[in-house]
Design an enzyme around this catalytic site. Structure first.
Site, short mmCIF file in Angstrom:
data_model
loop_
_atom_site.label_atom_id
_atom_site.label_comp_id
_atom_site.label_asym_id
_atom_site.label_seq_id
_atom_site.Cartn_x
_atom_site.Cartn_y
_atom_site.Cartn_z
N ASP A 1 26.04 9.11 -15.90
CA ASP A 1 24.94 9.74 -16.65
C ASP A 1 23.90 10.11 -15.60
O ASP A 1 23.18 9.25 -15.10
CB ASP A 1 24.39 8.75 -17.68
CG ASP A 1 23.31 9.38 -18.57
OD1 ASP A 1 22.81 10.46 -18.24
OD2 ASP A 1 22.97 8.73 -19.59
N ASP B 1 20.33 16.45 -18.30
CA ASP B 1 20.73 15.09 -18.69
C ASP B 1 22.18 15.16 -19.16
O ASP B 1 22.44 15.57 -20.28
CB ASP B 1 19.78 14.61 -19.81
CG ASP B 1 20.07 13.19 -20.26
OD1 ASP B 1 20.92 12.52 -19.66
OD2 ASP B 1 19.41 12.76 -21.23
N GLU C 1 24.84 13.22 -27.52
CA GLU C 1 25.43 12.20 -26.66
C GLU C 1 25.96 10.97 -27.40
O GLU C 1 25.48 9.86 -27.21
CB GLU C 1 24.40 11.76 -25.61
CG GLU C 1 23.02 11.39 -26.16
CD GLU C 1 22.07 10.91 -25.05
OE1 GLU C 1 22.46 9.99 -24.31
OE2 GLU C 1 20.97 11.46 -24.94
N TYR D 1 30.83 1.68 -27.25
CA TYR D 1 30.70 0.64 -26.21
C TYR D 1 31.26 -0.66 -26.77
O TYR D 1 30.72 -1.20 -27.75
CB TYR D 1 29.22 0.46 -25.84
CG TYR D 1 28.53 1.81 -25.60
CD1 TYR D 1 28.57 2.43 -24.36
CD2 TYR D 1 27.90 2.48 -26.66
CE1 TYR D 1 27.97 3.67 -24.16
CE2 TYR D 1 27.30 3.72 -26.47
CZ TYR D 1 27.34 4.31 -25.23
OH TYR D 1 26.76 5.54 -25.05
N HIS E 1 13.23 12.61 -22.19
CA HIS E 1 13.06 12.41 -23.63
C HIS E 1 11.80 13.20 -23.97
O HIS E 1 10.69 12.69 -23.90
CB HIS E 1 12.92 10.93 -23.99
CG HIS E 1 14.15 10.14 -23.64
ND1 HIS E 1 14.20 8.78 -23.63
CD2 HIS E 1 15.39 10.55 -23.28
CE1 HIS E 1 15.41 8.37 -23.29
NE2 HIS E 1 16.15 9.43 -23.07
N HIS F 1 18.20 13.66 -28.11
CA HIS F 1 16.74 13.75 -28.00
C HIS F 1 16.38 15.13 -27.48
O HIS F 1 17.23 15.84 -26.92
CB HIS F 1 16.22 12.66 -27.04
CG HIS F 1 16.97 12.61 -25.73
ND1 HIS F 1 16.68 13.44 -24.68
CD2 HIS F 1 18.03 11.86 -25.32
CE1 HIS F 1 17.50 13.18 -23.67
NE2 HIS F 1 18.34 12.23 -24.03
N ASP G 1 0.81 -1.22 0.00
CA ASP G 1 0.00 0.00 0.00
C ASP G 1 0.85 1.27 0.00
O ASP G 1 0.38 2.35 0.35
CB ASP G 1 -0.96 0.00 1.20
CG ASP G 1 -0.22 -0.16 2.51
OD1 ASP G 1 1.00 -0.41 2.47
OD2 ASP G 1 -0.86 -0.03 3.57
N GLU H 1 27.79 13.44 -22.98
CA GLU H 1 26.46 14.01 -23.25
C GLU H 1 26.33 15.42 -22.71
O GLU H 1 26.57 15.67 -21.53
CB GLU H 1 25.37 13.13 -22.59
CG GLU H 1 23.97 13.69 -22.72
CD GLU H 1 22.91 12.74 -22.18
OE1 GLU H 1 23.19 12.00 -21.22
OE2 GLU H 1 21.78 12.77 -22.70
N ARG I 1 30.59 7.49 -23.09
CA ARG I 1 29.56 8.37 -23.64
C ARG I 1 29.84 9.78 -23.11
O ARG I 1 30.26 9.93 -21.95
CB ARG I 1 28.15 7.91 -23.23
CG ARG I 1 27.02 8.84 -23.67
CD ARG I 1 25.63 8.19 -23.61
NE ARG I 1 25.17 7.88 -22.28
CZ ARG I 1 25.16 6.66 -21.74
NH1 ARG I 1 25.59 5.63 -22.42
NH2 ARG I 1 24.71 6.46 -20.52
N HIS J 1 21.80 1.49 -19.97
CA HIS J 1 21.02 1.94 -18.82
C HIS J 1 21.38 1.14 -17.58
O HIS J 1 20.52 0.57 -16.90
CB HIS J 1 19.52 1.89 -19.12
CG HIS J 1 19.10 2.94 -20.10
ND1 HIS J 1 17.88 2.96 -20.72
CD2 HIS J 1 19.76 4.03 -20.57
CE1 HIS J 1 17.82 4.00 -21.53
NE2 HIS J 1 18.94 4.66 -21.46
N HIS K 1 22.81 3.48 -30.21
CA HIS K 1 21.71 4.41 -29.91
C HIS K 1 21.83 5.67 -30.75
O HIS K 1 22.81 5.87 -31.46
CB HIS K 1 21.65 4.73 -28.40
CG HIS K 1 22.89 5.40 -27.86
ND1 HIS K 1 23.14 6.74 -28.03
CD2 HIS K 1 23.94 4.91 -27.14
CE1 HIS K 1 24.29 7.05 -27.42
NE2 HIS K 1 24.80 5.95 -26.88
#
Ligand code: GLY
Ligand code: MN
Ligand code: MN
Length: 429
Positions: A255, A266, A380, A384, A356, A349, A34, A410, A408, A238, A345
Site C-alpha cells: 500500500d 493511494d 479498497e 484479513y 484522507h 475515502h 533540535d 485499492e 487488500r 497499517h 475498515h
C-alpha cells in the site's frame, strides 16, 4: 495556478459574507532534539494560497475595502535563511501570491484587529494549534469588550471546515492533473515492485525501490508511510515496520502512493511473490477482487456514498458464507456486522491534498453524501484473517488453512459525468 488560488479565495469569501477567515500555517514537528521533520504546509492553507512556509497566517476579509487577502510571513533574513532555508519574504510574497497586503509575522498582533473589527464573525478552526488559538481568542475577547460601545464586531467564532471541505471535494482540472501525475509515478513504482519482490528479499528493500522511483520522478516522496507487508503482516492494516524477509509462498501486500505537488495517490496491490497463488490465497483474492469490481461499479454520479461500502460488504459476506467462514442468514450477518473480524475498515475515502481528504460522507443523521463529477475517492476492500483472530459470536471456527492471509486491493477513482474513471488501472490485478 495563481488565478486558481484567487478563484478559491473568492469562492470562500462569497460564502462567509461579512466574516473574516483566519488560517494558520502547519506547525513544525520535532523529529528529535533540535532536528525537525521536513515542513509540510497545512492543506487548507495551501489550497487557498499556494504558500508553503511555516510561521505564516492568511486572512480573508471580504468586507475590507482595500485588503481582502492578507498574508503574514517570515521576513527575509539571510542570517536565519543560511540555517533553515530560503524565505519568500514580505515584498516578493505580494506579487508571487497575489496578496493585497503582506506583513512580517511579528506584526500580527498589531495588524490583525483591523481585519476583525468590522467582521460579524470569525471563521477559524479552533483546537489544532493551541498557542495560536490563544492569539485568536485574545483578539476576539478584546473586540467583544468594545462591542457595547461600537454595537458591532465578531459575535461568534465559526469553524470554516464545512465550507472549505465542500469546495475541496470537487477537484478542478489543475488539481486532477496533479493527482494524475502522482498516480502515474505511483503506478510505475508498483509495476516495478511487482517485478522486484521475490522470496529472500526484505520488505524494506521493496519499500526502497518504490520510494526511489517516487523521488526519482520528481514527487515529494511517499504520501503516507509505505506499507510493504508479506505473509501474515498483511493482516495488520497499517503495518509500516517493513522489516521481514519475504518467504516463498507469501502474498505481498503493498500500500504505497506518492505526493506530487501536494496531491496524493493511494494504491494497494496484493500478489503472490512466487508468481502463483495457493488455493486458499486464490479463493480469497478472487473474492476481494469481485467485491472491488462491484464496488467500483457503484461509483456513478447520483449514487449515495455508502452504496460503495455496502456493495463491498455484501459481496464479501456472501463469499465468506460460501467458504464456511461465516454462517447464517445473509441480511442478518450484514446487519450484525459479523464480517467485521475479517473486514474491519471502510471501503474508501476522498483523495486529494490529504490522503484522507476533506469532505463529508454523511449529511446529517440520515442522508449520505451524493457522488458527483470531480470527486476523487479510493475503493479498497480487503479480507484479513490474522493468525490469532476469533470468529464473531455464534460463528463457526476458522480453519487454520485460512489463517495468515491478508488481502487488500485499492484503486483511485474519479467520478465523471457518465460514471467513473479508474485512475490506477495500469497496475495489474
Ligand atoms: N494508505 C492509507 C489508506 O489506504 O487509507
Ligand atoms: Mn486508502
Ligand atoms: Mn492505501
Amino acid at each position: 495556478m495563481h488565478a486558481e488560488y484567487r478563484q478559491r479565495r473568492e469562492l470562500l469569501m462569497s460564502k462567509i459574507g461579512r466574516g473574516t477567515a483566519i488560517f494558520r500555517s502547519a506547525p513544525t514537528a520535532v523529529m528529535h532534539n533540535d532536528v525537525e521533520y521536513a515542513f509540510r504546509q497545512d492543506s487548507n492553507f495551501f489550497y487557498l494560497t499556494g504558500f508553503n512556509e511555516p510561521e505564516a497566517v492568511a486572512v480573508l476579509a471580504p468586507h475590507h475595502e482595500e485588503h481582502r487577502f492578507v498574508l503574514f510571513v517570515q521576513p527575509k533574513d539571510w542570517e536565519k535563511e543560511v540555517w533553515s532555508g530560503y524565505r519568500v519574504g514580505v515584498d516578493a510574497a505580494k506579487d508571487r501570491f497575489g496578496a493585497d497586503e503582506v506583513y512580517p509575522i511579528a506584526e500580527l498582533h498589531e495588524k490583525l484587529p483591523k481585519y476583525l473589527e468590522k467582521a460579524d464573525r470569525i471563521y477559524y478552526h479552533l483546537g489544532r494549534d493551541r498557542s495560536f488559538d490563544e492569539i485568536v481568542l485574545w483578539h476576539w475577547q478584546r473586540l467583544m469588550a468594545g462591542y457595547p460601545k461600537r454595537g458591532s464586531g465578531p459575535v461568534a467564532i465559526e469553524d470554516y471546515t464545512p465550507i472549505l471541505s465542500a469546495l475541496r471535494l470537487v477537484k478542478s482540472p489543475a488539481e486532477l492533473d496533479l493527482i494524475r501525475q502522482a498516480v502515474t509515478i505511483s503506478v510505475e513504482a508498483h509495476q516495478h515492485a511487482l517485478e522486484f519482490a521475490q522470496p529472500g528479499r526484505y520488505e524494506y528493500q521493496v519499500q526502497a525501490e518504490i520510494e526511489h522511483i517516487f523521488r526519482l520522478r520528481g514527487s515529494l516522496g511517499p504520501a503516507y508511510p509505505s506499507i510493504v507487508a508479506s505473509g501474515a503482516n498483511a493482516c495488520i492494516l497499517h503495518y509500516i515496520e517493513n522489516q521481514s524477509q519475504i518467504q516463498d509462498g507469501d502474498l505481498l501486500l503493498i500500500d504505497a502512493g506518492c505526493s506530487y505537488g501536494y496531491y496524493n495517490a493511494d494504491i494497494t496491490r496484493t500478489f503472490p511473490v512466487s508468481g502463483k497463488f495457493s488455493p486458499e490465497q486464490k479463493i480469497l483474492y478472487d473474492l476481494v477482487l469481485e467485491a472491488q469490481v462491484q464496488a467500483i461499479a457503484q461509483v456513478q454520479p447520483g449514487n449515495p456514498w455508502n452504496q460503495i461500502h455496502d456493495t463491498a460488504v455484501r459481496v464479501l459476506t456472501e463469499g465468506l458464507v460460501a467458504l464456511g467462514l461465516l454462517a447464517g442468514n445473509l441480511e442478518e450477518l450484514i446487519k450484525e456486522e459479523k464480517y467485521k473480524p475479517f473486514y474491519m475498515h471502510k471501503t474508501g475515502h476522498w483523495l486529494g491534498l490529504d490522503v484522507h481528504d476533506a469532505g463529508i460522507y454523511k449529511c446529517g443523521e440520515e442522508a449520505w453524501q451524493t457522488l458527483y463529477p470531480g470527486q476523487v475517492l479510493t475503493v479498497e476492500p480487503g479480507i484479513y484473517i490474522a493468525p490469532h483472530i476469533q470468529p464473531a459470536e455464534g460463528q463457526p471456527p476458522i480453519a487454520d488453512c485460512w489463517r495468515g492471509i491478508g488481502i487488500r486491493i485499492e484503486d483511485d477513482v474519479l467520478v465523471t459525468p457518465n460514471g467513473h474513471e479508474v485512475l490506477t488501472n495500469a497496475v495489474p490485478k
